[in-house]
Design a protein around this motif. Structure first.
Motif, PDB file in Angstrom:
ATOM      1  N   PHE A  77     -48.519 -11.348  -3.138  1.00 13.89           N
ATOM      2  CA  PHE A  77     -47.768 -10.715  -4.204  1.00 13.89           C
ATOM      3  C   PHE A  77     -48.727 -11.602  -6.076  1.00 13.89           C
ATOM      4  CE2 PHE A  77     -44.459 -10.965  -1.956  1.00 13.89           C
ATOM      5  CZ  PHE A  77     -42.976  -9.387  -2.347  1.00 13.89           C
ATOM      6  N   THR A  78     -48.975 -10.766  -6.750  1.00 14.92           N
ATOM      7  CA  THR A  78     -50.243 -11.007  -8.161  1.00 14.92           C
ATOM      8  C   THR A  78     -49.288 -11.733  -8.901  1.00 14.92           C
ATOM      9  OG1 THR A  78     -49.605  -9.017  -9.078  1.00 14.92           O
ATOM     10  CG2 THR A  78     -51.386  -8.871  -7.620  1.00 14.92           C
ATOM     11  N   GLN A  79     -50.172 -12.347  -9.861  1.00 12.23           N
ATOM     12  CA  GLN A  79     -49.649 -13.086 -11.158  1.00 12.23           C
ATOM     13  C   GLN A  79     -47.983 -11.711 -11.796  1.00 12.23           C
ATOM     14  OE1 GLN A  79     -52.457 -13.931 -14.495  1.00 12.23           O
ATOM     15  NE2 GLN A  79     -51.808 -15.860 -14.140  1.00 12.23           N
ATOM     16  N   GLU A  80     -48.721 -10.691 -11.587  1.00 11.62           N
ATOM     17  CA  GLU A  80     -46.808 -10.051 -12.490  1.00 11.62           C
ATOM     18  C   GLU A  80     -46.111 -10.064 -11.492  1.00 11.62           C
ATOM     19  OE1 GLU A  80     -51.106  -7.715 -13.202  1.00 11.62           O
ATOM     20  OE2 GLU A  80     -50.439  -8.932 -11.679  1.00 11.62           O
ATOM     21  N   LYS A  81     -46.403 -10.462 -10.142  1.00 10.12           N
ATOM     22  CA  LYS A  81     -45.184 -10.513  -9.669  1.00 10.12           C
ATOM     23  C   LYS A  81     -45.257  -8.763  -8.394  1.00 10.12           C
ATOM     24  CE  LYS A  81     -44.010 -14.311 -10.400  1.00 10.12           C
ATOM     25  NZ  LYS A  81     -43.996 -16.109  -9.201  1.00 10.12           N
ATOM     26  N   LYS A  82     -46.975  -8.554  -8.202  1.00 14.93           N
ATOM     27  CA  LYS A  82     -47.068  -7.028  -8.133  1.00 14.93           C
ATOM     28  C   LYS A  82     -47.330  -7.203  -6.754  1.00 14.93           C
ATOM     29  CE  LYS A  82     -45.823  -4.571 -12.038  1.00 14.93           C
ATOM     30  NZ  LYS A  82     -44.183  -3.909 -12.054  1.00 14.93           N
ATOM     31  N   ALA A  83     -45.892  -6.345  -5.409  1.00 14.39           N
ATOM     32  CA  ALA A  83     -46.795  -6.056  -3.824  1.00 14.39           C
ATOM     33  C   ALA A  83     -48.332  -5.412  -3.856  1.00 14.39           C
ATOM     34  CB  ALA A  83     -45.737  -6.072  -3.358  1.00 14.39           C
ATOM     35  N   LEU A  84     -49.321  -6.269  -2.874  1.00 15.67           N
ATOM     36  CA  LEU A  84     -49.910  -5.625  -2.464  1.00 15.67           C
ATOM     37  C   LEU A  84     -50.836  -6.019  -1.149  1.00 15.67           C
ATOM     38  CD1 LEU A  84     -52.833  -6.784  -5.269  1.00 15.67           C
ATOM     39  CD2 LEU A  84     -51.751  -4.368  -4.953  1.00 15.67           C
ATOM     40  N   ILE A  85     -50.952  -4.683  -0.240  1.00 18.28           N
ATOM     41  CA  ILE A  85     -51.306  -5.455   1.543  1.00 18.28           C
ATOM     42  C   ILE A  85     -52.662  -5.564   1.911  1.00 18.28           C
ATOM     43  CG2 ILE A  85     -50.700  -4.540   3.386  1.00 18.28           C
ATOM     44  CD1 ILE A  85     -48.371  -4.256   2.574  1.00 18.28           C
ATOM     45  N   VAL A  86     -53.333  -6.984   1.880  1.00 20.84           N
ATOM     46  CA  VAL A  86     -54.302  -7.341   1.686  1.00 20.84           C
ATOM     47  C   VAL A  86     -55.317  -6.813   3.241  1.00 20.84           C
ATOM     48  CG1 VAL A  86     -56.260  -8.726   1.054  1.00 20.84           C
ATOM     49  CG2 VAL A  86     -54.273  -8.399  -0.054  1.00 20.84           C
ATOM     50  N   ASP A  87     -55.801  -6.373   3.711  1.00 23.12           N
ATOM     51  CA  ASP A  87     -56.520  -6.574   5.070  1.00 23.12           C
ATOM     52  C   ASP A  87     -58.076  -7.514   4.827  1.00 23.12           C
ATOM     53  OD1 ASP A  87     -56.974  -6.479   7.755  1.00 23.12           O
ATOM     54  OD2 ASP A  87     -57.019  -4.254   7.914  1.00 23.12           O
ATOM     55  N   SER A  88     -57.638  -8.558   5.568  1.00 30.28           N
ATOM     56  CA  SER A  88     -59.435  -9.152   5.338  1.00 30.28           C
ATOM     57  C   SER A  88     -59.776  -9.451   7.547  1.00 30.28           C
ATOM     58  CB  SER A  88     -58.991 -10.656   4.897  1.00 30.28           C
ATOM     59  OG  SER A  88     -58.003 -11.296   5.598  1.00 30.28           O
ATOM     60  N   TYR A  89     -60.904  -9.863   6.652  1.00 25.04           N
ATOM     61  CA  TYR A  89     -61.605 -10.663   8.504  1.00 25.04           C
ATOM     62  C   TYR A  89     -62.549 -11.886   8.309  1.00 25.04           C
ATOM     63  CZ  TYR A  89     -66.372  -8.476   6.944  1.00 25.04           C
ATOM     64  OH  TYR A  89     -67.883  -8.590   6.721  1.00 25.04           O
ATOM     65  N   ALA A  90     -63.199 -12.883   8.815  1.00 25.06           N
ATOM     66  CA  ALA A  90     -63.688 -14.481   7.862  1.00 25.06           C
ATOM     67  C   ALA A  90     -64.396 -14.146   9.842  1.00 25.06           C
ATOM     68  CB  ALA A  90     -62.999 -15.089   8.334  1.00 25.06           C
ATOM     69  N   LYS A  91     -65.487 -14.514   8.976  1.00 30.64           N
ATOM     70  CA  LYS A  91     -66.975 -14.822  10.155  1.00 30.64           C
ATOM     71  C   LYS A  91     -66.840 -16.501   9.840  1.00 30.64           C
ATOM     72  CE  LYS A  91     -68.645 -10.993  10.685  1.00 30.64           C
ATOM     73  NZ  LYS A  91     -69.042 -10.298  12.034  1.00 30.64           N
ATOM     74  N   PHE A  92     -67.484 -17.101  11.770  1.00 30.42           N
ATOM     75  CA  PHE A  92     -67.063 -18.640  11.429  1.00 30.42           C
ATOM     76  C   PHE A  92     -67.343 -18.923  12.881  1.00 30.42           C
ATOM     77  CE2 PHE A  92     -63.992 -17.272  14.551  1.00 30.42           C
ATOM     78  CZ  PHE A  92     -63.507 -18.229  15.620  1.00 30.42           C
ATOM     79  N   LYS A  93     -68.109 -19.607  12.985  1.00 31.25           N
ATOM     80  CA  LYS A  93     -69.451 -20.524  14.195  1.00 31.25           C
ATOM     81  C   LYS A  93     -68.613 -21.756  14.624  1.00 31.25           C
ATOM     82  CE  LYS A  93     -72.866 -21.902  11.764  1.00 31.25           C
ATOM     83  NZ  LYS A  93     -74.404 -21.581  12.082  1.00 31.25           N
TER      84      LYS A  93
END
Length: 291
Positions: A77-93
């Motif tokens: 949920f954003t600052q305006e209380k709007k919902a978002l679907i977020v798809d992410s990835y990360a690189k690690f070692k």
């Protein structure tokens, strides 16, 4: 086979078994820790050939290359209380092999699961203090940088891994609100298009009226100049004719009479009824005009 030979063979097999369980190789792409009865005694084994005590020491190897953890899409949920679907990835070692082994028991899939949870927590905190516009485009790069910095501190402290990068693959609206948002955006764009279209028509009418007015002015000025030039030309021609005819009026009268004869007798079917002493036949009586 003698007993001595048998003893020699058994000793060779035992030595071979001990050697195979005592020597091990660490590749350049691997990280490893040495355990002694389950306790870490060497947390950072360098690449190469090494020795361990069989049945006492145990070696756990990990992939030392940059790995990818692909998190599942989550609703934030954003600052305006709007919902978002977020798809992410990360690189690690793996950075701290001892801490990595202690936190995950050397299981990469477990490490990815724990790191994925922390990525979602970081995204949730960062998205909550930003608007939709800032998340989608305005501060997206800053969002990724803040998450990577904070996540790297937590992951290094808790999991012994270094977060190289965090990226958002896709940001979508939830299905239950995407249709209404699309309709609202479409209505706003249509309203904006109508405003631009009306402004364009108004501007076009103004340009067209100015062009028509300019055409009328140009035509009037051109007609005025043409009439003035034509009048000046006629006056000049009249003056030239008058000057020329004034030099010899008799010759002018003669040429005019010849022109009149040519026009009068050009058609054989014409009939003229004139007095014999008419001035029309003046130059037919003699070259001096009957004087």
């Amino acid at each position: 086979m003698s007993g001595r030979n048998m003893t020699f063979i058994l000793a060779a097999v035992l030595l071979l078994f001990l050697a195979s369980n005592s020597l091990f190789v660490i590749k350049e792409t691997e990280r490893a820790v040495m355990l002694k009865f389950g306790e870490v005694v060497n947390p950072n084994i360098q690449p190469g050939l090494h020795f361990k005590i069989p049945f006492v020491n145990n070696v756990r190897k990990f992939d030392g290359r940059v790995l990818t953890v692909d998190s599942q899409p989550e609703r934030f949920f954003t600052q305006e209380k709007k919902a978002l679907i977020v798809d992410s990835y990360a690189k690690f070692k793996v950075a701290d092999t001892s801490k990595f082994y202690t936190a995950t028991n050397g299981d990469e899939s477990r490490a990815m699961g724990l790191l994925s949870q922390r990525i979602n927590d970081g995204l949730r905190n960062q998205v909550a203090v930003r608007t939709i516009q800032e998340v989608v485009s305005g501060e997206r790069d800053q969002l990724m940088e803040d998450i990577a910095t904070q996540l790297n501190k937590v992951a290094l402290t808790e999991l012994g891994v270094e977060v190289v990068d965090v990226r958002v693959k896709q940001i979508d609206l939830p299905p239950d609100v995407s249709d209404s948002v699309y309709r609202r955006m479409n209505a706003e764009r249509e309203k904006e298009a109508r405003e631009h279209r009306s402004q364009g028509q108004e501007l076009a009418e103004g340009i067209r009226a100015a062009a028509d007015r300019e055409v009328t002015v140009i035509e009037a000025n051109a007609y005025r100049d043409a009439q003035q030039i034509r009048g000046e030309g006629d006056a000049r021609a009249t003056a030239i004719y008058a000057s020329a005819f004034g030099q010899d009026p008799e010759f002018y009268s003669f040429t005019r009479s010849l022109k009149a004869y040519q026009d009068a007798f050009g058609d054989k079917g014409d009939i003229l009824l004139l007095q014999p002493d008419s001035d029309f036949f003046r130059y037919l009586k003699g070259p001096d005009g009957g004087k």
